[in-house]
Design a protein around this motif. Sequence first.
Motif, PDB file in Angstrom:
ATOM      1  N   VAL A 279       0.740  -1.107   0.095  1.00  0.00           N
ATOM      2  CA  VAL A 279      -0.061  -0.005  -0.154  1.00  0.00           C
ATOM      3  C   VAL A 279       0.852   1.281  -0.008  1.00  0.00           C
ATOM      4  CG1 VAL A 279      -1.812   1.126   1.225  1.00  0.00           C
ATOM      5  CG2 VAL A 279      -2.015  -1.206   1.346  1.00  0.00           C
ATOM      6  N   LEU A 280       1.915   1.249   0.674  1.00  0.00           N
ATOM      7  CA  LEU A 280       2.822   2.443   0.775  1.00  0.00           C
ATOM      8  C   LEU A 280       3.481   2.611  -0.350  1.00  0.00           C
ATOM      9  CD1 LEU A 280       4.677   2.184   4.125  1.00  0.00           C
ATOM     10  CD2 LEU A 280       2.931   3.765   3.663  1.00  0.00           C
ATOM     11  N   GLY A 281       3.980   1.535  -1.242  1.00  0.00           N
ATOM     12  CA  GLY A 281       4.482   1.508  -2.464  1.00  0.00           C
ATOM     13  C   GLY A 281       3.509   2.279  -3.560  1.00  0.00           C
ATOM     14  N   ILE A 282       2.282   1.796  -3.230  1.00  0.00           N
ATOM     15  CA  ILE A 282       1.337   2.260  -4.447  1.00  0.00           C
ATOM     16  C   ILE A 282       0.876   3.795  -4.226  1.00  0.00           C
ATOM     17  CG2 ILE A 282      -1.166   2.140  -5.361  1.00  0.00           C
ATOM     18  CD1 ILE A 282      -0.811  -0.694  -4.620  1.00  0.00           C
ATOM     19  N   ILE A 283       0.791   4.105  -2.903  1.00  0.00           N
ATOM     20  CA  ILE A 283       0.610   5.607  -2.596  1.00  0.00           C
ATOM     21  C   ILE A 283       1.845   6.524  -3.086  1.00  0.00           C
ATOM     22  CG2 ILE A 283      -0.073   7.323  -0.780  1.00  0.00           C
ATOM     23  CD1 ILE A 283      -1.832   5.291   0.430  1.00  0.00           C
ATOM     24  N   ASN A 284       2.913   6.031  -2.804  1.00  0.00           N
ATOM     25  CA  ASN A 284       4.091   6.730  -3.117  1.00  0.00           C
ATOM     26  C   ASN A 284       4.200   6.918  -4.470  1.00  0.00           C
ATOM     27  OD1 ASN A 284       6.605   8.084  -2.397  1.00  0.00           O
ATOM     28  ND2 ASN A 284       7.516   6.115  -3.623  1.00  0.00           N
ATOM     29  N   ALA A 285       3.913   5.996  -5.412  1.00  0.00           N
ATOM     30  CA  ALA A 285       3.851   6.180  -7.079  1.00  0.00           C
ATOM     31  C   ALA A 285       2.874   6.929  -7.361  1.00  0.00           C
ATOM     32  CB  ALA A 285       3.909   4.817  -7.659  1.00  0.00           C
ATOM     33  N   CYS A 286       1.682   6.701  -6.900  1.00  0.00           N
ATOM     34  CA  CYS A 286       0.640   7.386  -7.752  1.00  0.00           C
ATOM     35  C   CYS A 286       0.566   8.831  -7.235  1.00  0.00           C
ATOM     36  CB  CYS A 286      -0.816   7.011  -6.974  1.00  0.00           C
ATOM     37  SG  CYS A 286      -1.404   5.236  -7.674  1.00  0.00           S
ATOM     38  N   SER A 287       0.936   9.269  -5.857  1.00  0.00           N
ATOM     39  CA  SER A 287       1.261  10.692  -5.739  1.00  0.00           C
ATOM     40  C   SER A 287       2.238  11.326  -6.475  1.00  0.00           C
ATOM     41  CB  SER A 287       1.237  11.042  -4.318  1.00  0.00           C
ATOM     42  OG  SER A 287       2.090  10.047  -3.652  1.00  0.00           O
ATOM     43  N   LYS A 288       3.414  10.642  -6.741  1.00  0.00           N
ATOM     44  CA  LYS A 288       4.410  11.289  -7.690  1.00  0.00           C
ATOM     45  C   LYS A 288       3.719  11.253  -9.156  1.00  0.00           C
ATOM     46  CE  LYS A 288       8.467  10.475  -4.780  1.00  0.00           C
ATOM     47  NZ  LYS A 288       8.236  10.102  -3.591  1.00  0.00           N
ATOM     48  N   LEU A 289       3.221  10.321  -9.500  1.00  0.00           N
ATOM     49  CA  LEU A 289       2.496  10.180 -10.871  1.00  0.00           C
ATOM     50  C   LEU A 289       1.429  11.278 -10.914  1.00  0.00           C
ATOM     51  CD1 LEU A 289       2.614   6.474 -11.549  1.00  0.00           C
ATOM     52  CD2 LEU A 289       4.280   8.377 -12.533  1.00  0.00           C
ATOM     53  N   LYS A 290       0.928  11.824  -9.775  1.00  0.00           N
ATOM     54  CA  LYS A 290      -0.404  12.802  -9.940  1.00  0.00           C
ATOM     55  C   LYS A 290      -1.470  12.075 -10.558  1.00  0.00           C
ATOM     56  CE  LYS A 290       2.121  17.085  -8.710  1.00  0.00           C
ATOM     57  NZ  LYS A 290       3.226  16.459  -8.372  1.00  0.00           N
ATOM     58  N   LEU A 291      -1.693  10.883 -10.114  1.00  0.00           N
ATOM     59  CA  LEU A 291      -2.929  10.416 -10.715  1.00  0.00           C
ATOM     60  C   LEU A 291      -4.128  11.020 -10.462  1.00  0.00           C
ATOM     61  CD1 LEU A 291      -2.686   6.429 -10.689  1.00  0.00           C
ATOM     62  CD2 LEU A 291      -1.788   8.052 -12.313  1.00  0.00           C
ATOM     63  N   SER A 292      -5.124  11.190 -11.170  1.00  0.00           N
ATOM     64  CA  SER A 292      -6.357  12.035 -11.192  1.00  0.00           C
ATOM     65  C   SER A 292      -7.391  11.226 -10.346  1.00  0.00           C
ATOM     66  CB  SER A 292      -6.637  12.640 -12.367  1.00  0.00           C
ATOM     67  OG  SER A 292      -7.979  12.901 -12.497  1.00  0.00           O
ATOM     68  N   LEU A 293      -6.944  10.886  -8.952  1.00  0.00           N
ATOM     69  CA  LEU A 293      -8.207  10.346  -8.320  1.00  0.00           C
ATOM     70  C   LEU A 293      -7.684  10.381  -6.766  1.00  0.00           C
ATOM     71  CD1 LEU A 293      -6.393   7.579  -7.541  1.00  0.00           C
ATOM     72  CD2 LEU A 293      -7.590   6.552  -9.713  1.00  0.00           C
ATOM     73  N   ASN A 294      -8.499  10.001  -6.073  1.00  0.00           N
ATOM     74  CA  ASN A 294      -8.001   9.823  -4.457  1.00  0.00           C
ATOM     75  C   ASN A 294      -7.930   8.736  -3.902  1.00  0.00           C
ATOM     76  OD1 ASN A 294      -8.704  12.966  -4.614  1.00  0.00           O
ATOM     77  ND2 ASN A 294     -10.963  11.926  -4.816  1.00  0.00           N
ATOM     78  N   LEU A 295      -6.999   8.496  -2.848  1.00  0.00           N
ATOM     79  CA  LEU A 295      -6.620   7.145  -2.310  1.00  0.00           C
ATOM     80  C   LEU A 295      -6.735   7.478  -0.846  1.00  0.00           C
ATOM     81  CD1 LEU A 295      -3.589   5.879  -4.530  1.00  0.00           C
ATOM     82  CD2 LEU A 295      -5.936   5.390  -4.597  1.00  0.00           C
ATOM     83  N   ILE A 296      -7.072   6.253  -0.006  1.00  0.00           N
ATOM     84  CA  ILE A 296      -6.977   6.281   1.274  1.00  0.00           C
ATOM     85  C   ILE A 296      -6.138   5.000   1.525  1.00  0.00           C
ATOM     86  CG2 ILE A 296      -8.060   6.065   3.544  1.00  0.00           C
ATOM     87  CD1 ILE A 296     -10.540   7.569   2.711  1.00  0.00           C
ATOM     88  N   GLY A 297      -5.032   5.088   2.436  1.00  0.00           N
ATOM     89  CA  GLY A 297      -4.394   4.036   2.539  1.00  0.00           C
ATOM     90  C   GLY A 297      -4.396   3.681   4.274  1.00  0.00           C
ATOM     91  N   LEU A 298      -4.865   2.423   4.300  1.00  0.00           N
ATOM     92  CA  LEU A 298      -4.996   2.058   5.755  1.00  0.00           C
ATOM     93  C   LEU A 298      -4.146   0.838   6.097  1.00  0.00           C
ATOM     94  CD1 LEU A 298      -8.821   1.831   6.374  1.00  0.00           C
ATOM     95  CD2 LEU A 298      -7.464   3.623   7.036  1.00  0.00           C
ATOM     96  N   LEU A 299      -3.348   1.128   7.267  1.00  0.00           N
ATOM     97  CA  LEU A 299      -2.269   0.118   7.588  1.00  0.00           C
ATOM     98  C   LEU A 299      -2.601  -0.387   9.016  1.00  0.00           C
ATOM     99  CD1 LEU A 299       0.932   1.832   6.283  1.00  0.00           C
ATOM    100  CD2 LEU A 299      -0.662   0.701   4.975  1.00  0.00           C
TER     101      LEU A 299
END
Length: 487
Positions: A279-299
């Motif tokens: 989950v951390l990997g996905i959120i890190n990449a998506c925010s650097k790629l500026k994907l046009s959606l919203n994410l909530i990560g729960l760990l």
Amino acid sequence: MQINQIENPSGSILVYPYWDDDEEINHVLPQKLIKKIENDNKLTPFAKNNYKRYFIDQNDIIVIHIGKKNFINLDSIRQFSSLALKRVKKYLFGEVNIFLFSKKWNLKNNDCIYAFLESLYLSDYRFKGYKKEEKLFDIKKVNIINEDKVSDFDKINEKCRIICDSVKMTRDLINEPANICNIDYIEKKSLQISKENNLNINVIDKKKLEKMGMNLLLAVGRGSIEEPRLIEIKYNQDNKKPTICLIGKGITYDTGGINLKPGSALDDMKSDMSGAATVLGIINACSKLKLSLNLIGLLPLAENSIDGKSFRPGDILVGFNKKSIEIKNTDAEGRLILADALSYSDTKKCNTVIDFATLTGAAIVALGTKITAGFFKNKTIKKKILEAGRKTGEPIWELPLFDDYKEMIKNDISDLRNIGEPPREAGTIIGALFLDEFIENKNWVHLDIAGPAFIKEEAFYNKKGATGVMIRTIIEFLENYNEIVDI
Ligand code: BES
Ligand code: ZN
Ligand code: ZN
């Protein structure tokens, strides 16, 4: 490692693919090289003898056999690229030229280059570990020479690098032993990622968890000297766009608890936080790629340890969604911490919820170490995720949320029991059915990554140890998420 696209080789180190196709190959590879290969007659596809080194006209050439022409696909390219790097690193350093023939292989130019790049980046990984530094040849520069140039190479290359760096970050987290990568360590890493990418982060500590009634997460973490916690990270890019919740099992070490794991079953249990690291990997990449959606990560983070305070078989627990559970086996802890996180995710009203978990040993028995077990509620999402997995070379196989088996987790003195009866039947399905009791979201996806998350043998671009599986697949899925209209 710097990767470029050029027309003519620079320097004398050359890597060529070779494939079985009598007619065409003579037109593309240098004649002298073909002659040598044919005289040798020893080059065979993807076996021990799949590569050869030749010296021709002052060039140092490595040839790698990539199979029969009709079978060449993106995975062959990934294999070629990982082997190319491995073989070159064995003898050489500096600048390397690698040839590709996407047109001849009937592959889309961009897809071919992308697959090549990602495997090169992912193959160029080693868990640093704690050995005194070994001397390895270092490849500083790779030049790709393809028949057709890709027009937006720099863009593709940059995107690929961001994603692969995130995969490597996740691999590092998983490969770190549990005495280093403990709950505090994952919290620090989460804070660092959030700061770097301007994300909102909320660390829910033990006290708050008690107030919220997250008693399953608390129970699993009770035997450890470290307090369990739930980390919530938000990537908010566009309020008009959907929100997807990503949940990752974060057991920093799984002893099995009072149902202690026997002998070698403990060996790799530092990797039981692979879901959280994913989950951390996905959120890190998506925010650097500026994907046009919203994410909530729960760990949900806890250590399943043994102590006088540990939860025990026979205990009855009531978690966030108020269902009562009799503990029949303290080693089935992942489903407990996920249950609380899944129920909590329902309060967030997300469009889709995806959880990642090294949940069941039975998934390894059923599907081995190359296939992820997937459970889906929504057909469109299923199709898209399975498709994404095929594209990235991370296969997912669907298993059913088979209603009849729900009886197996019903109990006499509580709503549920945490393992099935009989205990050894349909383990992976039972794990998923248990989770299903704790989430209402109609677009929930459960990915049991127990098999592919951590491997004992190197497999092309995946080194021994953590793989970072499902990061590339879910990013691929999320990139096209806005196209899914009917959910
Ligand atoms: N973390 C393990 C699952 C696992 C096993 C992951 C091997 C990777 C490799 C999980 O917590 C577990 O122990 N599950 C039990 C469930 C059983 C008690 C119903 C299992 O699979 O044996
Ligand atoms: Zn366990
Ligand atoms: Zn576990």
